[in-house]
Design an enzyme around this catalytic site. Structure first.
Site, PDB file in Angstrom:
ATOM      1  N   LYS A 110       3.761   9.927   9.210  1.00 55.11           N
ATOM      2  CA  LYS A 110       4.881   9.217   8.580  1.00 55.11           C
ATOM      3  C   LYS A 110       6.025  10.202   8.368  1.00 55.11           C
ATOM      4  O   LYS A 110       5.839  11.265   7.749  1.00 55.11           O
ATOM      5  CB  LYS A 110       4.399   8.635   7.259  1.00 55.11           C
ATOM      6  CG  LYS A 110       5.185   7.453   6.753  1.00 55.11           C
ATOM      7  CD  LYS A 110       4.447   6.852   5.557  1.00 55.11           C
ATOM      8  CE  LYS A 110       5.151   5.641   5.001  1.00 55.11           C
ATOM      9  NZ  LYS A 110       4.562   5.223   3.729  1.00 55.11           N
TER      10      LYS A 110
HETATM   11  O1  G3P Z   1       5.348   1.686   1.858  1.00 57.94           O
HETATM   12  C1  G3P Z   1       6.380   2.079   1.008  1.00 57.94           C
HETATM   13  C2  G3P Z   1       6.056   1.659  -0.370  1.00 57.94           C
HETATM   14  O2  G3P Z   1       5.038   2.456  -0.888  1.00 57.94           O
HETATM   15  C3  G3P Z   1       7.178   1.618  -1.301  1.00 57.94           C
HETATM   16  O3  G3P Z   1       6.856   0.637  -2.221  1.00 57.94           O
HETATM   17  O4  G3P Z   1       6.933  -0.584  -4.317  1.00 57.94           O
HETATM   18  O5  G3P Z   1       7.380   1.910  -4.256  1.00 57.94           O
HETATM   19  O6  G3P Z   1       9.033   0.307  -3.334  1.00 57.94           O
HETATM   20  P1  G3P Z   1       7.597   0.570  -3.610  1.00 57.94           P
END
Ligand code: G3P
Length: 220
Positions: A89
Site C-alpha cells: 500500500k
Molecule cells: O482504508 C482506509 C480506511 O482505513 C480509512 O477509514 O474510517 O479512518 O476514514 P477511516
C-alpha cells in the site's frame, strides 16, 4: 464485488473469515497502532498472522511508512517477500506514484491509498496500481459526495480501459457498501461492524419467528 475487512484486529479478521465471504484485509499505520503493534519485527509478524488467517489467494494490504522513492521501494520489497498475499500500500504522492510504477515493473501488486480525486485515480492507474483506494467516508466528512468519486472513477476506467480495480475505502456503514456496489466499486473495505450491519432486517426476524411457530404448531 469483493469484501475486504479494514482492520488489524485479528479477532475481527477471524470472525469475518469464518463468515465465508472474506476476500482480503486492508490495514494502515493508524489501524496497526490501534492494536498496539509497534516496531518492524512486530509489524512483520502481525502481517504474517493476518495472511495466515485469511488463507490462500486473498489480498492483504500492508502500507509503507517511507515517503521517499528509495525508502518505499526497500520497504515494499520486504513486505512483498513476507507472504504471497501481500499487496504493497503506497500513498498518492509523487514519490508514491513513481514507486508504484517501479513495483508494477517488478510484478509486485500495489494499492494506491489516500485518493480523493478522479485525477489522482488516473495517475494511480497510469502507474499500474492493482487497486486504487478512494476514501469515501472522509470525503463525506467534508460535506462532499464520496460516492460521486466512485462513479467518476468507474466511468473513467471504463472509457480508458485502465485495469486498476476500484477499492472503495473509508467505508463506514452498511449503506456505504450498498452504494459503493451500485456505483461500480470492485472491492469494498470496511470495519466488521459495517459488514454485520448488512445482515439485519426486522422482517427477516419476524418471518423466521412465524415460520418456526407454524412448524411447531403443526408438529406438536
Ligand atoms: O482504508 C482506509 C480506511 O482505513 C480509512 O477509514 O474510517 O479512518 O476514514 P477511516
Amino acid at each position: 464485488m469483493l469484501f475486504f475487512v479494514d482492520t488489524a484486529n485479528l479477532d475481527h479478521i477471524r470472525e469475518a473469515a469464518e463468515l465465508g465471504i472474506l476476500d482480503g484485509v486492508t490495514t494502515n499505520p493508524s489501524l496497526m497502532a490501534k492494536e498496539g503493534i509497534t516496531g518492524e519485527k512486530e509489524v512483520l509478524k502481525h502481517y504474517r498472522s493476518i495472511c495466515e488467517i485469511v488463507g490462500k489467494d486473498r489480498d492483504v494490504s500492508a502500507e509503507v511508512i517511507s515517503t521517499d522513492f528509495a525508502g518505499m521501494v526497500a520497504e515494499g520489497k520486504k513486505l512483498a517477500e513476507l507472504h504471497e498475499n501481500i499487496v504493497v500500500k503506497v500513498p498518492m504522492i509523487k514519490e508514491g506514484v513513481k514507486a508504484i510504477a517501479h513495483f508494477t515493473e517488478l510484478g509486485i501488486r500495489t494499492n494506491c491509498t489516500l485518493v480523493f480525486s478522479a485525477g489522482q485515480a488516473i495517475l494511480a492507474a497510469k502507474a499500474g496500481a492493482t487497486y486504487v483506494s478512494p476514501f469515501i467516508g472522509r470525503i463525506d466528512d467534508t460535506a462532499w459526495d464520496g460516492m460521486k468519486l466512485i462513479k467518476d472513477i468507474f466511468e473513467i476506467y471504463g472509457q480508458t480501459g485502465y485495469e486498476t480495480a476500484i477499492l472503495a475505502a473509508s467505508i463506514r456503514n452498511p449503506l456505504h457498501i450498498v452504494q459503493a456496489a451500485k456505483a461500480g466499486a470492485d472491492v469494498v473495505t470496511c470495519p466488521l461492524s459495517a459488514i454485520m450491519g448488512l445482515f439485519y432486517h426486522p422482517l427477516t426476524d419476524i418471518g423466521l419467528e412465524k415460520f418456526l411457530a407454524d412448524y411447531n404448531k403443526a408438529n406438536g
